[in-house]
Design a protein around this motif. Structure first.
Motif, PDB file in Angstrom:
ATOM      1  N   ARG A 180      -5.087  10.865  -9.371  1.00 25.13           N
ATOM      2  CA  ARG A 180      -6.245  11.590  -8.841  1.00 25.13           C
ATOM      3  C   ARG A 180      -7.446  10.658  -8.869  1.00 25.13           C
ATOM      4  N   ILE A 181      -8.121  10.583  -7.732  1.00 26.55           N
ATOM      5  CA  ILE A 181      -9.250   9.672  -7.550  1.00 26.55           C
ATOM      6  C   ILE A 181     -10.540  10.467  -7.520  1.00 26.55           C
ATOM      7  N   LEU A 216      -4.599   7.543   3.216  1.00 24.23           N
ATOM      8  CA  LEU A 216      -3.688   8.637   2.903  1.00 24.23           C
ATOM      9  C   LEU A 216      -2.669   8.903   3.996  1.00 24.23           C
ATOM     10  N   GLY A 217      -2.692   8.106   5.071  1.00 25.93           N
ATOM     11  CA  GLY A 217      -1.794   8.339   6.188  1.00 25.93           C
ATOM     12  C   GLY A 217      -2.206   9.596   6.934  1.00 25.93           C
ATOM     13  N   PHE A 218      -1.245  10.441   7.241  1.00 23.21           N
ATOM     14  CA  PHE A 218      -1.565  11.686   7.932  1.00 23.21           C
ATOM     15  C   PHE A 218      -1.728  12.852   6.960  1.00 23.21           C
ATOM     16  N   ALA A 219      -1.717  12.562   5.645  1.00 25.88           N
ATOM     17  CA  ALA A 219      -1.979  13.601   4.657  1.00 25.88           C
ATOM     18  C   ALA A 219      -3.489  13.742   4.499  1.00 25.88           C
ATOM     19  N   ALA A 272      -9.445  13.423  -4.795  1.00 27.44           N
ATOM     20  CA  ALA A 272      -8.316  13.364  -3.868  1.00 27.44           C
ATOM     21  C   ALA A 272      -7.111  12.804  -4.606  1.00 27.44           C
ATOM     22  N   VAL A 273      -5.936  13.232  -4.179  1.00 30.87           N
ATOM     23  CA  VAL A 273      -4.683  12.778  -4.772  1.00 30.87           C
ATOM     24  C   VAL A 273      -4.006  11.803  -3.821  1.00 30.87           C
ATOM     25  N   ALA A 274      -3.441  10.731  -4.384  1.00 32.00           N
ATOM     26  CA  ALA A 274      -2.759   9.722  -3.567  1.00 32.00           C
ATOM     27  C   ALA A 274      -1.553   9.180  -4.314  1.00 32.00           C
TER      28      ALA A 274
END
Length: 334
Positions: A31-32, A92-95, A103-105
């Motif tokens: 988590r950022i 995040l790509g398309f997420a 934000a979660v990555a």
């Protein structure tokens, strides 16, 4: 946490600042605490309900945004503890999920933010920068090159101007209005022309004549439309036309135009998508381009132009981007 959510597809005013649950990282995730989130034209299309190159529209309600930078403040199960507390940037790509305080990555997509880059600069390079480096794979720029760059005050255009100048090329920048042409000139363009002036092709032709050059050797075309139609007439025999956008619509080519381009040996490449990834090579070509872009910025060779908005003003950022009222990369800061 504070976030910007979309409950219904439609205009920019549908982007609503509100409170929502803070996401929890899953296995292999982090988590950022977001310091900057990128805004992209694709975000505006998805907001309207047009998926474009995305595999599908997001499920509503959604938090838009696909590029973030900040500090890792929580780890999911099995994630390497070395990431905790580090400044990172990630696409995040398309997420979705970027227009938020957190934000979660996936940890395997993270890049450390190089020293001396702030979060907004890192966000610009992870998306816009990687695309720019991908485009440049198709152009072998050097002192004999003359690069014609429409939209030269935009996020990609700014980086193209800088890169071409670093390579020793002559750069002719096209931008809309005095402020944007001034920015292109400050980035090193040898000539910066306002293409809202209907006589702009004559100004470019006069500059080429003064240089003793028959035309530009490469056109970096993100605009299309009538601007690209006029720019194609300014290319030298054997030049490259590199296409990576159509903000002005299709190029209105007649049969005579096509015959003329063929006679002059002008080669057009659509450079986005698989063609770009094939050139990047490696097991993960997208990550390869991201790494190159961050390295260029870390070395000071590329300096992204930024237009910053507070997170709560995401709707204003979308409106400005859609009406070409921005310069450089648009970034939201919580």
């Amino acid at each position: 946490m504070r976030a910007v959510r979309l409950h219904a597809f439609g205009p920019a005013d549908n982007l609503t600042p509100e409170r929502t649950d803070t996401p929890a990282p899953g296995p292999g995730q982090v988590r950022i605490a977001v310091a900057a989130a990128g805004v992209h034209l694709l975000d505006t299309a998805l907001r309207e309900g047009h998926r474009g190159p995305a595999p599908a529209l997001p499920e509503l309600p959604t938090i838009p945004g696909r590029e973030v930078a900040g500090t890792v403040e929580a780890l999911g199960p099995g994630t390497d503890t070395a990431w905790l507390g580090r400044r990172v940037v990630v696409h995040l790509g398309f997420a979705p999920g970027g227009y938020a305080e957190y934000a979660v990555a996936d940890a395997d997509r993270l890049h450390p933010v190089p020293p001396h880059l702030d979060a907004a600069e890192a966000v610009a390079m992870i998306g816009t920068g990687r695309t720019t480096l991908g485009i440049l794979q198709f152009a072998d720029l050097g002192p004999d090159s003359v690069a014609l760059v429409p939209a030269a005050a935009g996020g990609i255009g700014t980086l193209l101007v800088q890169y071409a100048k670093n390579a020793g090329a002559t750069v002719i920048a096209l931008a809309g209005g005095p402020a944007k042409t001034a920015l292109a000139a400050a980035n090193g363009a040898d000539l910066a022309v306002d293409y809202t002036d209907p006589d702009w092709p004559a100004s470019v032709r006069a500059h080429l004549d003064a240089l003793g050059r028959p035309g530009a050797t490469v056109l970096f075309d993100s605009v299309g439309g009538t601007a690209a139609h006029a720019a194609l007439r300014l290319l030298a025999p054997g030049a490259l036309h590199l296409v990576f956008g159509w903000s002005g619509g299709p190029v209105p080519l007649t049969d005579d135009d096509r015959a003329d381009l063929d006679a002059r040996g002008i080669t057009t490449h659509q450079v986005l998508g698989p063609a770009m990834l094939r050139r990047a090579g490696g097991d993960d070509p997208i990550r390869t381009l991201e790494t190159r872009a961050l390295a260029e910025a870390a070395a000071g060779r590329l300096r992204p132009a930024l237009q910053r908005y507070p997170l709560a003003e995401a709707a204003a950022a979308h409106r400005a981007l859609e009406t070409r009222g921005t310069t450089g990369k648009v970034v939201l800061e919580p």
